[in-house]
Each structure stands twice: as structure tokens, then as C-alpha cells.
Design an enzyme around this catalytic site. Structure first.
Site, short mmCIF file in Angstrom:
data_model
loop_
_atom_site.label_atom_id
_atom_site.label_comp_id
_atom_site.label_asym_id
_atom_site.label_seq_id
_atom_site.Cartn_x
_atom_site.Cartn_y
_atom_site.Cartn_z
N ASP A 188 0.74 5.42 0.85
CA ASP A 188 0.06 6.58 1.42
C ASP A 188 0.81 7.84 1.01
O ASP A 188 2.04 7.82 0.84
CB ASP A 188 0.01 6.50 2.94
CG ASP A 188 -0.79 5.30 3.43
OD1 ASP A 188 -1.63 4.80 2.66
OD2 ASP A 188 -0.57 4.86 4.57
N ASP A 245 3.88 7.46 14.75
CA ASP A 245 4.25 6.61 15.88
C ASP A 245 5.73 6.25 15.92
O ASP A 245 6.45 6.68 16.82
CB ASP A 245 3.37 5.35 15.91
CG ASP A 245 3.20 4.72 14.54
OD1 ASP A 245 4.05 4.96 13.66
OD2 ASP A 245 2.23 3.97 14.34
N ASP A 288 0.84 -1.19 0.00
CA ASP A 288 0.00 0.00 0.00
C ASP A 288 0.88 1.24 0.00
O ASP A 288 1.97 1.26 0.58
CB ASP A 288 -0.91 0.03 1.23
CG ASP A 288 -1.83 -1.19 1.30
OD1 ASP A 288 -2.56 -1.42 0.33
OD2 ASP A 288 -1.78 -1.90 2.31
#
Length: 546
Positions: free
Chosen positions: A78, A176, A76
Site C-alpha cells: 500500500d 490502528d 501486498d
């Protein structure tokens, strides 16, 4: 003291504090980071290019950059930008703003199974939660109150709304792990790094940005993400930094305030990203084997049982091969022993079919509960389970009808796993494997073979159908019996007026002469329409999750 006071007056203290919190911007070229640009998805690069041409900043961000650094092709992609969600949406033909807690844009390319979604987020400001608006309840109880808020927390400090836009350096501090806070420009091939993520990637360290206990309190789902990343990157030699791992167990109680639907989705990410077995190992290693989500507790508890382990291994294999997976198959495997125990006990007072239906309902209520998406999930799981006794009945009407079911492939592969662990006969699985792909003539031969096998198992006239003992799934205790009438199944189908529930059959037939008439009709039809017409091919690619 005097020096600190002077520094404060001159603003030096604030600058130092800001640098410690937001890091120092470093731009790292391809000679250092070594990213292969051919691994970058062209659609993600197009999103970045479109945003930049419109005058905005834009980068590929997060786990995709981390994987590129490791020489992997990300699954994926982003993108992060300083354009607002509304501005992003206006630049693409198929773009949709989603989310309340974090508003993001999905830019969609292609359709059907081949479609791809590029997730685009706006740089977010780093805000002190002490200054955020606070609500007493949660997402549901404070829904009306939250509607007009951009930055809000609950009483524990968990972020419920975070839609205040800010500069890139603040956006990086909100992420994070340091290796997930990297920004890559596919046009200039520059990586922007604020928190030494490149260095940590080189050291193979997973380190939380900021104070780990505080970050887990802001969003307890980071506890689950820590385990997921540790499992995914374990094969690459990555380890959780000791300071990052230390508060995990003590922070588990924070998950009680997270919506069940979100926890359910996070559980599926743990199990369906190609590292299910490694994830379970990490959960045990980190002390998180229990307490994240009740259904996940069961998965971890049963992961070593042959039947469940085989399903987990197969799921990892399919993800690794780029094939689709569905949670219904894996969860049906995990909960099959519960269904079987309930089915067996209820058959003492009920016919088999309603007993199985009731056992399934009980498992849904006690094990899964009311979570988002349960409707389709339950329907798929139910269909897989309800097919299992039908595989035992190999008559012309029943077998042909079953092989044409849309979810036949999932039901068959479930039965195939059962055969692999000795729960059903291997010959039965092999028969269905061949039947599902055979043409009309070969199917007739296979049905004759099944009749001959069943006739070799005669029973005394008037005797009750024997209960065939099959081993229960490991760990479920004892054996379970299924009522099968082998001689009867060989000699007849159910009469039109008989209950389908009693036979698990969806067809109706009569006696032996009628069977002969049907065979003559089928033979005549083949002569009229061409012999050897191909039977419908099974759905999917032969995997359990289609």
C-alpha cells in the site's frame, strides 16, 4: 492551577496535547531499521517514484513496512500520499477510485491472474468524532444523507464517512497499531515513525494507537484485525499488549452494526491469508470464538474435525506456496456435514437428486444468508457438492464428461479429502486421480477395471439397490447411506428416456451390445486419428481452489 492557566494562555497545553495525540516525527535510516530494499516490489516503488516526480509526498505504508522490518517479502503493498484520489488517478494509465467510506485509488499492473493492485490512499485528517456529522441510521438507511458528507458517524460513534484530507502526522494517528503506522520511502530508504512503531516491532508488541476501547468503537472491525494480526505474527513472537486486548470481548456487540457483507469479507481474510489454523487458535484464546459472524462461529466450532482441519491446513499450505485459494472450497468443506444430513433425511421421501438440491438450498438459506458475492460463491459450492455422487458412477460417458468439467479439479480434491478421512474409499480417489490425467487407451483400461470391480458385487434379481454405509464426517452424528446400484452401474448406462436425476449421470447409453459397438467405434476412431491421443488435462495445479 495557575501554571495550567498560564500554559493554556500561552498555548503550551494545546501543543502538549497535540504531541501526545500525534506523536513526534522520527526519521530512521537503514542502519537502524535494516530493511532489505530488494524485498520491495518494483511496481510499488514505481508508484512512489511517479507521485514524488509529480511533486507529492509518497511512502510505502502499513503492513508492508512491518513485514519488511521482519525480513519478509510482503504479499501486498500500500502507498500513502498527500495527493488527492483525483490527482493520483490522473498520473496512472490504469487507476480506479473506489470506496465510499474511505475513498482510495487502485493502480493496476498486468492482467488476469498475474495482475497486481497497488492501493493508494490519501493522508487523512484526524478528526474528533464528537464534531462529526451524525446520522441516526446506518450505511443503507442513511445512504442519501451520507452522499454529501465527508466525515460522519452513526449514533454509536462508528465512522461511516472519513474523507477529509490532512497532514501525515494526523494520518499516522488514524491507523490502528503502532507497527502499522510506519512510512517507508524506497528511494531514500528512510522510515518515518510517529508512535514508536520501530521500538514496538523490536519488542514484538502489538499496541493500539490511542485508547483501544475508543478505537474499537470508531471501527468495530478493528476487533477482527487485532485477532488476525495476532495470529499472523504469533509465529514471530508478537503478542497483543494487555491494554489493547482487554476491551475486545466487551466490544463484540459493536459488530452488530457492521454490514454483513463487510463482516463476510473480513471472515475470508481471517481464513485465506495463510494463517487460518493460527487465527482460530487466537480467536479461542482471546474469547472471540463466538460472536463475530455466524458462519465464522461454525468454522471455529468445526475446526478440529478431521475433514475441516485438513481443508484449513491445505488452504494455509497453498497460500504459503503462493497459489490461489477460493472461499467456495473451504466453506463447502465446513458445511458438508449439514448438506449430508439434509440429503439423507430428504431421501426418505424424495429421489436422490432433488433431495440433494433441496438440502443444498436449505444450507445456503440457513448458514450463509444473503451476502455480497453469494451468487458465484453459491454456484461454485453447489457444483462441488453435486459432483460428489457422480464420482461413484464410473462409466465411459459419465466419467469422461465429469473429468472435462471446468470445476472438476475442485470437486475431485473435495472427494480426495473425503477419502483421506475415510468417508469414501481410497481406491476411488486413486482411480479418479489416474483417470483425470490418462490418455485415451489408459482411460479404456481403467473403465474396464471399474466394470470388473462392480461385477464382483452381484445382487439378487429384483432386489432394491443397496444403501452403502459410509461414515459421516466427525461430529455430524451417525452414518449416511448413499443409494448405489453397483451391478447395474457395471452392466448399463441409463436409457435415453430415464431421468438423469435418478442416476446423477449426464450421459445416455443402452445395453451391453451397444457398449461393444461404442468400443469398436472408439477403436476405429483411434486408428483413424492416431492412437493414444492425450486426454484433457485437469484444470489448475492439482489444488482444491482452482
Amino acid at each position: 492551577m495557575i501554571k495550567k492557566f498560564i500554559d493554556k494562555l500561552l498555548g503550551k497545553g494545546a501543543a502538549g496535547s497535540r504531541q501526545a495525540r500525534f506523536g513526534t516525527r522520527q526519521e530512521i535510516g537503514p542502519a537502524v531499521h535494516g530493511i532489505d530494499p530488494t524485498l520491495v516490489d518494483e511496481r510499488a516503488a514505481n508508484v512512489v517514484r511517479t507521485l514524488k516526480q509529480a511533486g507529492y509526498e509518497a511512502y510505502i505504508v502499513g503492513g508492508a513496512v512491518r513485514d519488511l522490518l521482519l525480513g519478509l517479502r510482503p504479499k501486498d503493498f500500500d502507498v500513502a500520499t498527500n495527493a488527492t484520489p483525483e490527482q493520483v488517478k490522473s498520473l496512472f494509465r490504469r487507476a480506479f477510485i473506489i470506496g465510499r467510506r474511505f475513498r482510495i485509488v487502485h493502480v493496476v499492473y498486468g492482467r488476469g491472474r498475474e495482475h497486481e493492485v497497488i492501493e493508494v490512499s490519501t493522508f487523512r485528517a484526524y478528526l474528533d468524532n464528537a464534531a462529526a456529522e451524525q446520522v441516526a441510521g446506518n450505511e443503507k438507511s442513511s445512504k442519501g444523507e451520507l452522499a454529501g458528507m465527508k466525515h460522519a458517524v452513526d449514533a454509536s460513534g462508528r465512522v461511516l464517512r472519513d474523507n477529509v484530507w490532512g497532514p501525515q502526522e494526523e494520518d499516522a494517528a488514524r491507523r490502528d497499531f503502532t507497527v502499522n503506522a510506519l512510512y517507508y520511502d524506497p528511494e531514500t530508504q528512510i522510515v518515518v515513525d510517529y508512535h514508536s512503531g520501530i521500538k514496538d516491532a523490536g519488542k514484538k508488541v502489538l499496541r493500539m494507537i490511542g485508547d483501544p476501547a475508543t478505537r474499537y468503537r470508531e471501527d468495530p472491525v478493528r476487533i477482527i484485525r487485532a485477532a488476525r494480526f495476532a495470529a499472523k505474527l504469533d509465529a514471530r513472537g508478537f503478542k497483543l499488549e494487555a491494554k489493547t486486548a482487554a476491551p475486545l470481548v466487551s466490544s463484540l456487540a459493536l459488530l452488530a452494526d457492521v454490514p454483513q457483507s463487510r463482516l463476510f469479507d473480513e471472515m475470508l481474510k481471517l481464513l485465506q491469508t495463510g494463517h487460518a489454523l493460527a487465527t482460530i487458535g487466537q480467536l479461542r484464546k482471546l474469547g472471540l470464538a463466538r460472536g463475530i459472524y455466524p458462519l465464522l462461529d461454525i468454522v471455529v466450532e468445526r475446526a478440529d474435525l478431521p475433514f475441516v482441519k485438513a481443508a484449513l491446513q491445505d488452504t494455509d499450505r497453498r497460500v504459503g506456496e503462493g497459489k490461489p485459494v477460493a472461499p467456495s472450497f473451504l466453506l463447502a468443506t465446513v458445511l458438508w456435514s449439514d448438506v449430508r444430513e439434509g440429503w439423507e433425511s430428504r431421501q426418505q421421501s424424495q429421489p436422490p437428486f432433488p433431495a440433494l438440491q433441496e438440502a443444498i438450498d436449505h444450507v445456503f438459506d440457513s448458514r450463509i444468508g444473503d451476502v455480497s458475492g453469494r451468487g458465484k460463491l453459491a454456484a461454485d459450492m453447489r457444483e462441488i457438492w453435486m459432483m460428489q455422487p457422480r464420482f461413484e458412477k464410473r462409466t465411459a460417458q459419465s466419467a469422461g464428461s465429469l473429468a472435462e468439467q471446468p470445476r472438476f479439479r475442485a470437486g475431485f480434491d473435495f472427494m480426495r479429502l473425503r477419502a483421506d478421512v475415510g468417508e469414501v474409499e481410497e481406491a476411488l480417489a486413486e482411480w479418479w486421480q489416474e483417470f483425470s490425467t490418462a490418455d485415451g487407451l489408459r482411460r479404456d483400461d481403467l473403465l474396464e477395471q471399474a466394470r470388473a470391480e462392480m461385477k464382483k458385487q452381484p445382487r439378487q434379481a429384483g432386489a432394491k439397490p443397496a444403501r452403502r454405509r459410509v461414515p459421516k464426517a466427525a461430529g455430524s452424528g451417525g452414518e449416511v447411506s448413499t443409494s448405489t446400484d453397483s451391478a447395474s452401474a457395471a452392466d448399463r448406462d441409463d436409457e435415453p428416456g430415464d431421468s438423469a436425476a435418478a442416476s446423477f449421470d449426464d450421459g445416455a447409453a443402452t445395453d451391453a451390445p451397444a457398449r461393444k459397438r461404442r468400443r469398436r467405434r472408439r477403436s476405429g476412431a483411434r486408428r483413424a486419428g492416431g492412437e493414444g491421443d492425450a486426454a484433457p488435462a485437469p484444470q489448475g495445479d492439482g489444488g482444491p481452489h482452482d
